[in-house]
Design an enzyme around this catalytic site. Structure first.
Site, mmCIF file in Angstrom:
data_model
loop_
_atom_site.group_PDB
_atom_site.id
_atom_site.type_symbol
_atom_site.label_atom_id
_atom_site.label_comp_id
_atom_site.label_asym_id
_atom_site.label_seq_id
_atom_site.Cartn_x
_atom_site.Cartn_y
_atom_site.Cartn_z
ATOM 1 N N GLU A 1 1.073 -1.406 -0.053
ATOM 2 C CA GLU A 1 0.029 0.065 0.048
ATOM 3 C C GLU A 1 0.794 1.214 0.071
ATOM 4 O O GLU A 1 1.726 1.261 0.513
ATOM 5 C CB GLU A 1 -0.906 0.048 1.246
ATOM 6 C CG GLU A 1 -1.784 -1.176 1.242
ATOM 7 C CD GLU A 1 -2.584 -1.080 2.617
ATOM 8 O OE1 GLU A 1 -2.425 -0.101 3.356
ATOM 9 O OE2 GLU A 1 -3.256 -1.909 2.863
ATOM 10 N N CYS B 1 2.721 8.300 1.655
ATOM 11 C CA CYS B 1 3.035 7.194 2.982
ATOM 12 C C CYS B 1 3.535 6.226 2.121
ATOM 13 O O CYS B 1 2.570 5.554 1.287
ATOM 14 C CB CYS B 1 1.945 7.304 3.897
ATOM 15 S SG CYS B 1 2.348 5.815 5.060
ATOM 16 N N CYS C 1 4.629 -7.363 7.987
ATOM 17 C CA CYS C 1 5.534 -6.684 9.287
ATOM 18 C C CYS C 1 5.779 -7.930 10.310
ATOM 19 O O CYS C 1 4.625 -8.406 10.738
ATOM 20 C CB CYS C 1 4.919 -5.559 9.788
ATOM 21 S SG CYS C 1 5.964 -4.907 10.928
ATOM 22 N N CYS D 1 2.782 -5.513 16.374
ATOM 23 C CA CYS D 1 2.094 -4.452 17.216
ATOM 24 C C CYS D 1 0.494 -5.031 17.318
ATOM 25 O O CYS D 1 -0.294 -5.325 16.286
ATOM 26 C CB CYS D 1 1.918 -3.295 16.670
ATOM 27 S SG CYS D 1 3.893 -2.638 16.589
ATOM 28 N N CYS E 1 -2.408 -3.647 15.113
ATOM 29 C CA CYS E 1 -2.136 -3.123 13.456
ATOM 30 C C CYS E 1 -2.418 -4.439 12.580
ATOM 31 O O CYS E 1 -2.026 -5.416 12.696
ATOM 32 C CB CYS E 1 -0.515 -2.880 13.355
ATOM 33 S SG CYS E 1 0.019 -2.611 11.907
ATOM 34 N N CYS F 1 -2.981 1.202 8.427
ATOM 35 C CA CYS F 1 -1.961 0.616 7.958
ATOM 36 C C CYS F 1 -2.294 -1.056 7.609
ATOM 37 O O CYS F 1 -2.550 -1.892 8.565
ATOM 38 C CB CYS F 1 -0.796 0.720 8.955
ATOM 39 S SG CYS F 1 0.501 -0.271 8.674
HETATM 40 S S1 SF4 Z 1 2.643 -0.510 13.517
HETATM 41 FE FE1 SF4 Z 1 2.204 -2.346 12.156
HETATM 42 S S2 SF4 Z 1 3.554 -2.099 10.522
HETATM 43 FE FE2 SF4 Z 1 4.124 -0.698 12.150
HETATM 44 S S3 SF4 Z 1 5.992 -1.729 13.261
HETATM 45 FE FE3 SF4 Z 1 3.836 -2.508 14.213
HETATM 46 S S4 SF4 Z 1 3.358 -4.060 13.189
HETATM 47 FE FE4 SF4 Z 1 4.777 -3.029 11.976
#
Ligand code: SF4
Length: 370
Positions: free
Chosen positions: A96, A117, A124, A128, A131, A355
């Site tokens: 994205e 962005c 990832c 987190c 996310c 995200c």
């Molecule tokens: S917010 Fe999402 S994209 Fe950013 S570091 Fe944490 S898991 Fe990875």
């Protein structure tokens, strides 16, 4: 974790590397700049469009490189002027890229503040808890050429919007490396791509208008501080105590606040510029006034700007955004301390702007065929 394409992308070459390749073929020294000029300044979409190159050279370029390693599969406009580009890479991976236009009073949309962005990984690994990008883990790193290709795709979209005057990338105010992935976990490709983005033979975008956002990889933050191009840094804090931060960001176990805060300070002192602390406000997780007071102390200590972002809900995750009153009360604690603080009224809620959400939704559709 790397994908090796059949042909490397031209967007992964630098002026030096392309000059060396062409010299080995006996081409004159000016050719590399001429080819990169077609790619970045004149935005040729085919080798044949590079009309002042000899035909034999165009054939060699075609055999040797892919011109564009990312295909636009979706350009989702949102009512609040955010565009979300979903791009497909050569291995079928989806990434994205987002264009955020912030309208200003009395100014048309084309003259509004514009930010791009970009993503640096497919998925990832940082996990987190809030996310969408981290939900399915890390698939792979992007190459430098794939990172640069996102910006060329943005240019193509802008060219289509304003066909009579090619919009230069310079008309954007900022580029933020805050999309899918942890940028500093793909460090070498990131720096290579940003160097192309900055170079006069590339996209010519000023390093001081490029912000790299990290979840807090302390050793890489310290390495970044030593890079000659002075990029800006944003740190995703999201918790003002180890207890809260560890609950939603596993990276905090390796790099707790006692390590992270000195690294923020070191970066800021090295560059003489404010670091931004990003803080996503999540109801009943980190939105208490106690957290606000701790955040105030941290930001005051390292002289950082604070960006408060009310949480965007993600399908399948339990977290919610706090009400507006609670958001304001939180922000007020910081404002009263005369800190530099913004409370973002986020863009793109209606296009799954949090995200990684658009990618997840599209992948799910592909899997189920619906
Ligand atoms: S917010 Fe999402 S994209 Fe950013 S570091 Fe944490 S898991 Fe990875």
């Amino acid at each position: 974790m790397k994908f090796v394409p059949k042909k490397p992308p031209l967007t992964g070459e630098t002026l030096d590397s392309l000059t060396a390749l062409l010299a080995a073929r006996g081409e004159p020294a000016f050719r590399a700049k001429q080819i990169l000029g077609w790619l970045y300044k004149r935005r040729a979409r085919s080798w044949d469009a590079m009309t002042d190159l000899p035909k034999a050279l165009r054939s060699w370029l075609d055999e040797t490189f892919s011109l564009m390693p990312a295909t636009l599969v979706l350009n989702r406009h949102s009512a609040d002027v955010t565009d979300k580009l979903l791009l497909e890479l050569e291995d079928g991976s989806l990434i994205e890229t987002v264009i955020i236009r912030a309208p200003q009073e009395g100014v048309g949309l084309d003259r509004s503040r514009k930010t791009i962005c970009i993503s640096t990984q497919v998925g990832c690994a940082m996990a987190c808890a809030f996310c969408a990008s981290g939900l399915a883990g890390l698939k792979r790193d992007l190459s430098a050429g794939e990172i640069v290709a996102q910006l060329l795709q943005v240019c193509y979209c802008e060219d289509a919007r304003t066909p009579r005057a090619k919009a230069e990338l310079a008309s954007f105010d900022n580029i933020v490396v805050m999309g899918m992935g942890e940028p500093l976990a793909n460090y070498d490709a990131l720096i290579e791509a940003l160097t192309t983005l900055n170079a006069d033979w590339g996209l010519g975008f000023g390093a001081r208008r490029i912000t790299i956002s990290t979840s807090g990889l302390v050793p890489k933050m310290l390495k970044l501080a030593e890079e000659p191009l002075g990029f800006r840094l944003a740190v995703s804090l999201h918790g003002a105590t180890d207890e809260v931060r560890s609950r939603i960001m596993p990276v905090n176990k390796a790099y707790p606040l006692a390590k992270l805060i000195p690294a923020v300070r070191a970066f800021s002192e090295r560059h003489g510029r404010m670091v931004t602390l990003e803080f996503i406000l999540i109801e009943d997780v980190n939105d208490s006034l106690e957290q606000a007071a701790k955040l105030r102390d941290i930001a005051g200590d390292v002289h950082a700007h604070v960006n408060l972002i009310p949480y965007n809900t993600v399908d399948g995750l339990p977290w919610r955004r706090p009400g507006v009153e609670r958001q304001e009360a939180f922000a007020e604690v910081l404002r009263r301390a005369d800190l530099s603080v913004t409370l973002r009224r986020e863009k793109g809620h209606d296009i799954a702007a949090a995200c990684g959400q658009l990618r997840l939704k599209t992948e799910k559709k592909r899997e189920t065929g619906t």
